[in-house]
Scaffold this motif. Sequence first.
Motif, PDB file in Angstrom:
ATOM      1  N   GLY A  46       0.813  -1.212   0.000  1.00 17.89           N
ATOM      2  CA  GLY A  46       0.000   0.000   0.000  1.00 17.89           C
ATOM      3  C   GLY A  46       0.844   1.258   0.000  1.00 17.89           C
ATOM      4  N   LEU A  47       1.920   1.239   0.794  1.00 15.27           N
ATOM      5  CA  LEU A  47       2.789   2.406   0.841  1.00 15.27           C
ATOM      6  C   LEU A  47       3.501   2.617  -0.494  1.00 15.27           C
ATOM      7  CD1 LEU A  47       4.375   2.042   4.392  1.00 15.27           C
ATOM      8  CD2 LEU A  47       2.680   3.730   3.647  1.00 15.27           C
ATOM      9  N   MET A  48       3.953   1.526  -1.124  1.00 14.10           N
ATOM     10  CA  MET A  48       4.639   1.648  -2.413  1.00 14.10           C
ATOM     11  C   MET A  48       3.696   2.195  -3.480  1.00 14.10           C
ATOM     12  SD  MET A  48       6.902  -1.873  -2.440  1.00 14.10           S
ATOM     13  CE  MET A  48       7.460  -1.563  -4.111  1.00 14.10           C
ATOM     14  N   ASN A  92      -0.170  15.672  -0.512  1.00 14.94           N
ATOM     15  CA  ASN A  92      -0.537  15.355   0.872  1.00 14.94           C
ATOM     16  C   ASN A  92      -1.899  14.675   0.944  1.00 14.94           C
ATOM     17  OD1 ASN A  92       1.853  16.406   1.879  1.00 14.94           O
ATOM     18  ND2 ASN A  92       0.992  18.462   2.171  1.00 14.94           N
ATOM     19  N   ASP A  93      -2.825  15.194   0.127  1.00 13.09           N
ATOM     20  CA  ASP A  93      -4.166  14.588   0.105  1.00 13.09           C
ATOM     21  C   ASP A  93      -4.104  13.141  -0.380  1.00 13.09           C
ATOM     22  OD1 ASP A  93      -5.297  16.954   0.984  1.00 13.09           O
ATOM     23  OD2 ASP A  93      -5.601  17.703  -1.069  1.00 13.09           O
ATOM     24  N   GLY A  97      -4.266   7.265   0.453  1.00 12.91           N
ATOM     25  CA  GLY A  97      -3.605   5.973   0.376  1.00 12.91           C
ATOM     26  C   GLY A  97      -3.462   5.301   1.731  1.00 12.91           C
ATOM     27  N   LEU A  98      -3.033   6.093   2.718  1.00 11.40           N
ATOM     28  CA  LEU A  98      -2.882   5.536   4.065  1.00 11.40           C
ATOM     29  C   LEU A  98      -4.228   5.118   4.648  1.00 11.40           C
ATOM     30  CD1 LEU A  98      -0.210   7.994   5.552  1.00 11.40           C
ATOM     31  CD2 LEU A  98       0.121   5.607   4.855  1.00 11.40           C
ATOM     32  N   THR A  99      -5.270   5.896   4.345  1.00 16.96           N
ATOM     33  CA  THR A  99      -6.618   5.541   4.822  1.00 16.96           C
ATOM     34  C   THR A  99      -7.073   4.227   4.215  1.00 16.96           C
ATOM     35  OG1 THR A  99      -7.192   7.869   5.076  1.00 16.96           O
ATOM     36  CG2 THR A  99      -9.008   6.303   4.997  1.00 16.96           C
ATOM     37  N   THR A 154      -5.145   1.384   5.808  1.00 18.51           N
ATOM     38  CA  THR A 154      -5.635   1.162   7.177  1.00 18.51           C
ATOM     39  C   THR A 154      -6.968   0.426   7.174  1.00 18.51           C
ATOM     40  OG1 THR A 154      -4.524   3.182   7.926  1.00 18.51           O
ATOM     41  CG2 THR A 154      -6.255   2.287   9.336  1.00 18.51           C
ATOM     42  N   ALA A 155      -7.880   0.812   6.237  1.00 17.93           N
ATOM     43  CA  ALA A 155      -9.193   0.172   6.168  1.00 17.93           C
ATOM     44  C   ALA A 155      -9.057  -1.311   5.808  1.00 17.93           C
ATOM     45  CB  ALA A 155     -10.065   0.895   5.150  1.00 17.93           C
ATOM     46  N   VAL A 156      -8.194  -1.602   4.833  1.00 19.64           N
ATOM     47  CA  VAL A 156      -7.995  -3.000   4.442  1.00 19.64           C
ATOM     48  C   VAL A 156      -7.362  -3.793   5.581  1.00 19.64           C
ATOM     49  CG1 VAL A 156      -6.766  -4.528   2.850  1.00 19.64           C
ATOM     50  CG2 VAL A 156      -7.814  -2.421   1.996  1.00 19.64           C
TER      51      VAL A 156
END
Length: 213
Positions: free
Chosen positions: A12-14, A45-46, A51-53, A56-58
């Motif tokens: 996800g981060l990549m 930033n958005d 992406g982080l959201t 996190t949800a997954v």
Amino acid sequence: MKNENLMLILTGLMITLGLCALIYVANDIIPEGQKFNSEIWGNINDWMIYGLTLVTAVFLYKTLRSQMEVQKTQNELFKIESTRFKESIKPLLKYSASTDKMIPGEKHKKILTVEVTNETENIALKISRILSQDERSKQIFIPMSLDDRRDHLKKGDNPLLFHFLIDSKSPASEWTVFELNYEDISGNKYKQRVICICDRFGIEINPYLPEIV
């Protein structure tokens, strides 16, 4: 599971960083008039937050699903252990029957005696019997000893004796049906239906499998 979650987070981060890098490079290459409007599409930033959201949800979904699977497995194991424990303390009653001499003055009457023994060390408590209301035979009490008043039975005890008055005059088979109720040491209640058939060929006794009430 831990490796799987780590790979999910890294992936996800990549993806998020890749998208942000693509947008950043594209904004340098694309002519000024054709660039993405940050008020509409958002800035880097958005996109990082989006992406982080998503990651996190997954991650939370997979964690919740894993916990539900663990809980389901624990419930199944509990049921198995509970059933195993009940079987380990369940009494196992054995039945036999015989007919006695005719009652004086009642040549067509006989006494059917049912003996009940316990085949296991698991004691049967609060034993009671119920005679079917549809039967012509009736239960009678013959004082033999104080044991006749017992309401418990374990392996090695003298058998419990139940006596029934039957009519031997009828050419048809004489059916005696009763139900034995009892408990184990844990308070689980059981009922067991028993059928006795008496005819000119002899006696047949058929106990049903005990049911948990």
